[in-house]
Design a protein around this motif. Structure first.
Motif, PDB file in Angstrom:
ATOM      1  N   MET A   1      31.328 -24.600  49.198  1.00 14.20           N
ATOM      2  CA  MET A   1      30.411 -25.727  49.097  1.00 14.20           C
ATOM      3  C   MET A   1      29.408 -25.427  48.035  1.00 14.20           C
ATOM      4  O   MET A   1      28.836 -24.238  47.762  1.00 14.20           O
ATOM      5  CB  MET A   1      29.584 -25.798  50.395  1.00 14.20           C
ATOM      6  N   ASP A   2      28.937 -26.248  47.136  1.00 17.44           N
ATOM      7  CA  ASP A   2      28.096 -26.060  45.984  1.00 17.44           C
ATOM      8  C   ASP A   2      26.846 -25.969  46.324  1.00 17.44           C
ATOM      9  O   ASP A   2      25.864 -25.209  45.755  1.00 17.44           O
ATOM     10  CB  ASP A   2      28.115 -27.237  45.268  1.00 17.44           C
ATOM     11  N   TRP A   3      26.381 -26.021  47.356  1.00 17.56           N
ATOM     12  CA  TRP A   3      24.856 -25.971  48.123  1.00 17.56           C
ATOM     13  C   TRP A   3      24.886 -24.541  48.799  1.00 17.56           C
ATOM     14  O   TRP A   3      23.904 -24.433  49.483  1.00 17.56           O
ATOM     15  CB  TRP A   3      24.353 -27.039  48.954  1.00 17.56           C
ATOM     16  N   ALA A   4      25.848 -23.844  49.067  1.00 20.48           N
ATOM     17  CA  ALA A   4      26.054 -22.578  49.849  1.00 20.48           C
ATOM     18  C   ALA A   4      24.894 -21.578  49.086  1.00 20.48           C
ATOM     19  O   ALA A   4      24.494 -21.575  47.785  1.00 20.48           O
ATOM     20  CB  ALA A   4      27.359 -21.973  49.809  1.00 20.48           C
ATOM     21  N   PHE A   5      24.381 -20.708  50.105  1.00 24.25           N
ATOM     22  CA  PHE A   5      23.214 -19.752  49.477  1.00 24.25           C
ATOM     23  C   PHE A   5      23.632 -18.869  48.269  1.00 24.25           C
ATOM     24  O   PHE A   5      23.192 -18.800  47.443  1.00 24.25           O
ATOM     25  CB  PHE A   5      22.773 -19.039  50.797  1.00 24.25           C
ATOM     26  N   LEU A  45      16.068 -22.585  50.183  1.00 22.25           N
ATOM     27  CA  LEU A  45      16.161 -23.606  51.368  1.00 22.25           C
ATOM     28  C   LEU A  45      17.477 -23.409  51.801  1.00 22.25           C
ATOM     29  O   LEU A  45      17.692 -23.583  53.015  1.00 22.25           O
ATOM     30  CB  LEU A  45      16.079 -24.974  50.473  1.00 22.25           C
ATOM     31  N   ALA A  46      18.551 -23.335  51.127  1.00 15.99           N
ATOM     32  CA  ALA A  46      19.906 -23.154  51.710  1.00 15.99           C
ATOM     33  C   ALA A  46      20.113 -21.920  52.534  1.00 15.99           C
ATOM     34  O   ALA A  46      20.835 -22.097  53.512  1.00 15.99           O
ATOM     35  CB  ALA A  46      20.905 -22.925  50.669  1.00 15.99           C
ATOM     36  N   HIS A  47      19.336 -20.908  52.613  1.00 16.92           N
ATOM     37  CA  HIS A  47      19.254 -19.899  53.157  1.00 16.92           C
ATOM     38  C   HIS A  47      18.676 -20.100  54.747  1.00 16.92           C
ATOM     39  O   HIS A  47      19.182 -19.540  55.721  1.00 16.92           O
ATOM     40  CB  HIS A  47      18.353 -18.523  52.637  1.00 16.92           C
ATOM     41  N   VAL A  48      17.629 -21.247  54.656  1.00 14.85           N
ATOM     42  CA  VAL A  48      17.436 -21.784  56.034  1.00 14.85           C
ATOM     43  C   VAL A  48      18.682 -22.645  56.459  1.00 14.85           C
ATOM     44  O   VAL A  48      19.066 -22.536  57.802  1.00 14.85           O
ATOM     45  CB  VAL A  48      16.127 -22.487  55.934  1.00 14.85           C
ATOM     46  N   HIS A  49      19.132 -23.326  55.690  1.00 15.82           N
ATOM     47  CA  HIS A  49      20.348 -24.551  55.818  1.00 15.82           C
ATOM     48  C   HIS A  49      20.446 -25.469  54.932  1.00 15.82           C
ATOM     49  O   HIS A  49      19.473 -25.943  54.175  1.00 15.82           O
ATOM     50  CB  HIS A  49      19.899 -25.235  57.179  1.00 15.82           C
ATOM     51  N   PRO A  50      21.633 -25.488  54.255  1.00 15.52           N
ATOM     52  CA  PRO A  50      21.950 -26.432  53.177  1.00 15.52           C
ATOM     53  C   PRO A  50      21.475 -27.835  53.651  1.00 15.52           C
ATOM     54  O   PRO A  50      21.426 -28.641  52.242  1.00 15.52           O
ATOM     55  CB  PRO A  50      23.538 -26.206  52.969  1.00 15.52           C
TER      56      PRO A  50
END
Length: 318
Positions: A1-5, A45-50
């Motif tokens: 996923m492009d939004w993965a941390f 933010l992605a580290h919290v959730h994407p």
């Protein structure tokens, strides 16, 4: 996923290292760091959730954040929303930091979408230390450090800049506190007595005008002064059926302190922290039950009947 941390973090790291391969005062240094800053904020933010990166206007965007491939191209939130959400979800990410990030993003947009040379002839002392402060907060949030994000040599350079910045700030705050203390000690006793009542009244009005404000003892003169801050989180709603109230506990990060007696003025979380006033505090916030439950009064009340009865009563009383 492009939004993965990991994908976002590694891209932010790549751009930051490109920036530090450039001369320190070059336009490309600022340009690459502006890109790195936003992508690192997205990674945080992605580290919290994407899902925090999903544009909420289309359900497919949120579905993508949970691993469901949409029919179209998934859209993420704009930079302004990214930094606003960082203020909510990331500890120590202040509104002042959000404003700095927006300035950097505006310069980048101007560079890319106009004829302006937005990063030319800008001394890095006007933006680089503040940028490092933001990056430090974001890296701490994702359990990384400057040594991993840049290189060992660059990490040492950054740490020295931040140390010098904190040392200077600490000295400035100490000077402010000492100057205010001297002013109050040298003020005539009759002036203190004369102003006490007026100051107390103004203080009450100031504090009552916002739920995020409170009274606090001044570190310079020990008199009661005013503290204000920015909301950084809210607890789940608490419903009291007996009192018919809905309340939340609001966590507040202090960012302003004003004392009318000694004229001490502190601005920003870092100054508050250096003065020993940086602890997060809580206040109570009451919510409107109608708005909280999404009640539409017209669905439960016959407005026409109420108006009719009102005018009938008015006519009968004449």
């Amino acid at each position: 996923m492009d939004w993965a941390f990991e994908a976002l973090y590694n891209k932010a790291k790549l751009y930051a290292r490109r920036a530090h391969d450039e001369p320190m005062n070059s336009a490309l240094m600022g340009f690459w760091m502006s890109l790195s800053l936003e992508i690192l904020a997205r990674a945080a933010l992605a580290h919290v959730h994407p899902a925090l990166l999903a544009d909420p206007r289309e359900p497919d965007n949120t579905h993508y954040a949970f691993g469901i491939i949409p029919k179209g191209v998934p859209k993420s939130i704009q930079a302004k929303a990214v930094f606003a959400r960082c203020s909510v979800f990331i500890k120590d990410f202040t509104d002042k930091m959000s404003a700095h990030c927006l300035i950097m993003a505006d310069r980048r947009n101007s560079e890319l979408h106009s004829g302006a040379a937005a990063f030319e002839n800008i001394d890095n002392s006007s933006w680089l230390p503040a940028t490092y402060e933001v990056v430090e907060v974001l890296l701490r949030h994702v359990s990384r450090n400057f040594k991993d994000f840049l290189t060992a040599d660059h990490a040492k350079f950054v740490e020295n800049i931040l140390k010098d910045r904190r040392d200077n700030l600490k000295r400035e705050v100490q000077e402010k506190v000492a100057k205010a203390k001297k002013f109050y000690l040298n003020a005539p006793d009759d002036w203190k007595t004369e102003k006490a009542e007026a100051f107390a009244a103004k203080l009450d009005l100031y504090v009552k005008s916002s739920k995020l404000r409170r009274k606090w003892q001044c570190p310079s003169c020990d008199m009661t002064a005013a503290m204000a801050g920015e909301a950084i989180g809210r607890s789940p709603a608490r419903i009291d059926p007996d009192e018919v109230t809905i309340t939340r506990e609001v966590r507040v990060l202090p960012n302003s302190f004003q004392c009318p007696y000694c004229r001490l003025s502190l601005n920003g979380f870092q100054e508050m922290k250096e003065a020993g006033l940086g602890a997060v505090y809580t206040v109570e916030e009451e919510e409107d039950p109608i708005e909280f439950f999404g009640i539409v009064p017209e669905e439960h009340v016959d407005v026409d009947k109420i108006v009719e009865n009102y005018y009938r009563d008015e006519y009968d009383n004449e």
